[in-house]
Design a protein around this motif. Structure first.
Motif, PDB file in Angstrom:
ATOM      1  N   SER A  90       0.759  -1.101  -0.010  1.00 19.65           N
ATOM      2  CA  SER A  90      -0.182   0.147  -0.007  1.00 19.65           C
ATOM      3  C   SER A  90       0.855   1.017   0.056  1.00 19.65           C
ATOM      4  O   SER A  90       2.205   1.052  -0.317  1.00 19.65           O
ATOM      5  N   ASP A  91       0.234   2.323   0.258  1.00 21.90           N
ATOM      6  CA  ASP A  91       1.008   3.612   0.193  1.00 21.90           C
ATOM      7  C   ASP A  91       2.048   3.517   1.166  1.00 21.90           C
ATOM      8  O   ASP A  91       3.102   4.231   1.084  1.00 21.90           O
ATOM      9  N   ARG A  92       1.969   3.050   2.396  1.00 22.59           N
ATOM     10  CA  ARG A  92       3.034   2.822   3.638  1.00 22.59           C
ATOM     11  C   ARG A  92       3.258   1.505   3.884  1.00 22.59           C
ATOM     12  O   ARG A  92       4.035   1.395   4.912  1.00 22.59           O
ATOM     13  N   ASP A  93       2.786   0.528   3.368  1.00 20.74           N
ATOM     14  CA  ASP A  93       3.064  -0.868   3.653  1.00 20.74           C
ATOM     15  C   ASP A  93       3.907  -1.229   2.851  1.00 20.74           C
ATOM     16  O   ASP A  93       3.745  -1.498   1.577  1.00 20.74           O
ATOM     17  N   VAL A  94       5.225  -2.005   3.223  1.00 24.05           N
ATOM     18  CA  VAL A  94       6.259  -2.550   2.326  1.00 24.05           C
ATOM     19  C   VAL A  94       6.539  -3.832   2.678  1.00 24.05           C
ATOM     20  O   VAL A  94       6.698  -4.258   3.980  1.00 24.05           O
ATOM     21  N   VAL A  95       7.068  -4.809   1.965  1.00 26.85           N
ATOM     22  CA  VAL A  95       7.489  -6.168   2.274  1.00 26.85           C
ATOM     23  C   VAL A  95       8.799  -6.192   1.612  1.00 26.85           C
ATOM     24  O   VAL A  95       8.864  -5.995   0.290  1.00 26.85           O
TER      25      VAL A  95
END
Length: 948
Positions: free
Chosen positions: A473-478
């Motif tokens: 998402s805009d702020r979720d990173v994996v």
């Protein structure tokens, strides 16, 4: 979107001009009985579907001082062949990492380092690896300043080596300053000789012909931290107790005490961190039931303190165990399915280090183990802005301590399975890290973290080699890596079910990888056994060694087969890894991670390994038949030799028995004849008795009186017989007290050194027996140095195999007076002779020590009792060379001066003659046996070594 996979070659749909048969417009089309030509298409046109390879351009101003220093360091250890007759010289990556670490410690390189799990030979351990140094090596390879060579080691591991190119040499010559060259030279050169990295006794040494010192690359640094136990709700049973919290103790780690020797540069930080560490261990329903019973899950007082120490004297009133316990409390459980526990570690730490370790642990019947913890503080950082450098060191502690905790809970059989797979290093087995953080700083797009520079270097410290990064998402990173995954963002916790699936599958994948390597090591052992059978005549111990090796390998294969059955059942019965997530974000993450493909691949790999093990079992059966044939052949040969020798010995014994009886009878007859002859010579046969003096002194007093001459004759006979008897007894006494020692050696020897040794011996007999496979030589001599052997002159017989260079038997014999106490014992005779063989280089020091090991051990026991030490207590001497930072240990056992010098030479890998002087710290010279006898246990010695 996140960064696309490197080398992504995903094919698009069929081209618009493809025919119905999928072959496209090119090729041939059947038209009745003939063919119709189609326009030919250039084969290279197919490459339009692939991603073009992008090559980075490097200018001279791109290369930093660190690049140049690293390039110069590679040039010191590598060299390109200048002709077809010259060999290429490359420097391996692992020794280069040791040199880079030492360069960081000595301020040559301005890099950071962090502990990383690495396999060295067959040992897994943690090394302080600089990811910045590794990244610079990759840059140099991409810039074609160094070349990379990939090899496969004998342990079935991939080995990377480097060599500087002509362009690299030109850049060093053009750009590198003399001051920087001197810094690198001080790192890798000592006394004008290049230092080599040596792996010895699970330690790295930097060594050349004159000096040697230990590297601290294996010393993992500690940081202070406080963690609380944590387990995801997906693993908990509804209504179970809440996990404990150590948030009130978070400030205890703020003292900033740590053992870090480097100045760390923070590039990235994470906040509100939860960590899940996963592994797979062979489990089943019965093991879970046994574990719950061991934990007392259904008892009134559950859990308690646990230790891996085995109680060997359970009836004694008291017991002593090493420091370090685990306090376990039960959260919830199912008797046959799973157990959730909290485990608090009570291990002693270094002064000033505060580590509050409190884990949540989930153990499931399919073998999935999850260690969960919530980071309250690391050093002075409480919840927020936790450095990845410190987090890497925290993870190493978690990995090692979690292994110790499980060691207390697992059954003996499970521990045997783990030690089989990890070759005795199960406590350092590799695990998977899931790092879930609420925030990451700096916050940026996923592909920005994969910069092949500072950000990626930081991530490698906790994830291993980084693979991919995606924006959820805009702020979720994996971000994924070889040994873990980092998930950050405000919605990260919502993805815990998918993370648990990933953890479970990847844990199995890591375990399968280790099992695969272990299977191929077993295959190598079987190849070695086949070679041993082929050359069995070269070693007289071959049959025993082969059978022992086959027995051990057969046991390993049985355990590995059992492990694969556990793996197969685990994959089939674990429903959690087959379930597709319900939420849209969960399905997206599920597809990004490719869990379905990973699971399918895992199933195929397990089935493939079962085929390999089945073939290995059949190979063992064939090898057993071969070794039985060899043993039967050897036994038949021995029986034939015994049959022939027995007949000859029987005839000889009968002959000797008859001769002995006859000789014993003849002694007394001969004594009488001698007595009568003496009387005849005294009196004369005819003439002496007619003389005046004989008539007065012999005839009248003795011969003319009845029976007097007869009695005198008998007395003379008895006197002479007693004289002959005592003379024979005295002669027998000289040889009756024999000392004899026969030793079965069966060790390789140096035939040239033996010839030189025998050249100075008084040989009294040689003989040999040869056949198509062996040539047995027998040599016999008598020693001439009466002082070395306490006044005796022993007769020594050697039996050896000339063809294969093996010393088979030694027979030592001393003849002495039986009535006088012996000056030498058989054990002393054995020690002195084999010490002489070692000094003459006929036997290696290791083989000579093995032969006399029992004698030395018994003598050491007596010496320890004499000085009041426990028999089983290990006693040693510490030895170092001047200005060396570390000591080495040699056994303490009342050595002679020569033995002490040989043990020191063996430890430093030099010849005994190169040990010039030995000092007891501070300045006591050790020069003879009396000085050695005065050395106390645990003394510190300094030695001066001569360069070879």
């Amino acid at each position: 979107m996140g960064r696309e996979p490197r080398g992504n070659g995903a094919r698009e749909g069929a081209r618009e001009d493809d025919g119905e048969d999928g072959r496209g417009g090119g090729g041939w089309e059947t038209m009745g009985s003939g063919y119709e030509d189609k326009p030919l298409v250039d084969a290279r046109a197919e490459t339009a579907r692939l991603t073009p390879r992008v090559r980075r351009e490097f200018h001279d101003d791109y290369w930093t001082v660190s690049h140049l220093k690293l390039l110069y360091l590679v040039s010191k250890y590598s060299h390109r062949a200048q002709s077809a007759y010259e060999k290429e010289v490359w420097v391996r990556k692992l020794p280069l990492l040791v040199l880079i670490y030492e360069g960081i410690v000595q301020k040559v390189f301005e890099y950071d380092y962090a502990p990383e799990s690495t396999v060295v030979k067959n040992t897994r351990l943690y090394l302080n690896v600089s990811q910045e140094g590794v990244d610079d090596l990759d840059d140099l390879i991409e810039g074609e300043l160094i070349r990379g060579l990939r090899l496969s080691s004998a342990e079935h591991q991939s080995v990377l080596a480097f060599q500087i190119t002509a362009a690299g040499l030109a850049l060093v010559s053009k750009r590198m300053s003399e001051e920087d060259r001197q810094l690198v030279d001080e790192l890798c050169v000592a006394d004008g000789k290049l230092l080599q990295v040596v792996w010895e006794d699970e330690t790295f040494y930097l060594r050349n012909e004159t000096i040697s010192f230990e590297s601290t690359i294996t010393d993992v640094e500690d940081v202070s931290y406080v963690v609380s136990p944590y387990l995801p709700l997906a693993l908990r049973r509804v209504g179970g107790p809440v996990t404990s919290s150590n948030s009130h103790r978070a400030s205890e780690s703020a003292a900033k005490d740590s053992t870090i020797r480097d100045d760390l540069d923070e590039v990235m930080t994470v906040s509100n961190v939860t960590i899940l560490v996963g592994e797979w261990i062979p489990f089943g329903v019965n093991q879970i039931v046994k574990l719950n019973m061991k934990l007392g899950s259904n008892d009134r007082c559950q859990g308690g303190f646990f230790t891996p120490t085995v109680d060997t004297d359970s009836t004694n009133a008291t017991c002593e165990i090493p420091a370090g316990l685990t306090n376990v409390s039960i959260l919830d459980h199912d008797m046959t399915t799973f157990t959730n526990i909290e485990a608090q570690v009570h291990f002693p730490e270094d002064d000033g280090i505060v580590q509050v370790e409190h884990f949540g642990i989930h153990l499931r019947k399919d073998g999935t183990i999850v260690h969960g913890l919530m980071i309250e503080s690391v050093m002075d950082r409480i919840l927020d802005n936790i450095s990845l450098d410190n987090l890497a060191r925290l993870l190493v502690d978690v990995h090692m301590d979690s292994s110790t905790i499980l060691d207390s809970l697992l059954s003996d059989h499970q521990r045997d399975l783990l030690q089989t797979v990890f070759l005795g290093n199960a406590e350092r087995r590799d695990k998977i890290n899931i790092i879930i953080a609420e925030r990451i700083a700096p916050q940026q797009a996923a592909d920005m973290y994969m910069d092949k520079d500072a950000f990626e270097n930081e991530l490698r410290q906790v994830l291993g080699d980084t693979h991919e990064a995606y924006d959820l998402s805009d702020r979720d990173v994996v971000i994924t890596g070889s040994h873990g995954i980092l998930l950050t963002g405000p919605n990260a916790k919502a993805q815990e079910p998918v993370m648990l699936m990933y953890l479970s599958i990847m844990s199995r994948d890591v375990f399968v990888h280790n099992v695969f390597n272990r299977i191929f090591m077993t295959d190598d052992i079987l190849k070695l056994v086949r070679q041993m059978i082929k050359n069995h005549e070269e070693d007289p111990n071959s049959v025993a060694n082969i059978r022992h090796t086959l027995a051990e390998t057969s046991r390993d294969i049985i355990l590995l087969e059992e492990i694969l059955v556990y793996l197969k059942e685990s994959i089939e019965q674990d429903e959690s890894i087959h379930t597709i997530p319900d939420t849209e974000s969960g399905r997206r993450l599920y597809e990004i991670l490719g869990l379905k493909v990973m699971l399918a691949d895992l199933t195929v790999r397990v089935a493939d390994m079962r085929k390999i093990l089945e073939a290995a079992r059949k190979e063992i059966d064939g090898l057993r038949i071969m070794v039985d044939t060899v043993a039967e052949s050897q036994a038949l040969r021995v029986h034939e030799d015994i049959r022939g020798s027995s007949g000859e010995m029987l005839v000889q014994i009968k002959s000797n028995s008859k001769q002995g009886t006859s000789l014993y009878t003849m002694q007394f007859i001969f004594a009488g004849m001698l007595a009568f002859e003496l009387l005849d010579r005294l009196t004369g046969e005819w003439s002496v008795v007619h003389t005046e003096w004989a008539r007065s002194y012999i005839v009248d007093p003795f011969m003319n009186k009845p029976l007097v001459w007869f009695i005198l004759s008998m007395c003379t006979w008895v006197g002479v017989a007693f004289g002959v008897y005592y003379l024979t007894r005295a002669i027998d006494d000289k040889s009756a007290g024999a000392i004899s020692y026969r030793i079965k050696v069966n060790k390789p020897m140096n035939l040239d050194a033996l010839d030189e040794y025998l050249a100075f011996k008084a040989i009294i007999g040689e003989d040999g027996v040869a056949n198509g496979d062996t040539t047995i030589q027998r040599v016999r001599w008598q020693e001439e140095d009466i002082t070395r052997w306490e006044g005796y002159l022993p007769i020594i017989e050697l039996v050896y195999d000339v063809k294969h260079g093996f010393l088979l038997d030694v027979h030592l014999t001393i003849t002495r007076r039986a009535s006088v106490p012996a000056k030498l014992r058989p054990e002393t005779l054995k020690i002195r002779f084999f010490t002489e063989l070692q000094e003459a280089a006929v036997l290696t020091p290791e083989d000579a020590a093995t032969i006399i090991d029992n004698t030395r051990r018994m003598r050491a026991k007596v010496d320890k009792q004499a000085i009041g030490l426990p028999i089983d207590q290990a006693v040693s001497l510490k030895v170092k060379v001047p200005n060396e930072r570390y000591y080495r240990e040699i056994p303490f056992g009342r050595q002679t001066y020569l033995e002490l010098r040989e043990e020191i030479a063996l430890k430093f890998r030099v010849k005994p003659v190169q040990v010039l002087q030995i000092f007891k710290v501070p300045d006591t010279l050790i020069a003879d046996d009396d000085d050695v006898a005065r050395i106390a246990p645990d003394s510190i010695l300094e030695v001066l070594l001569k360069a070879s």
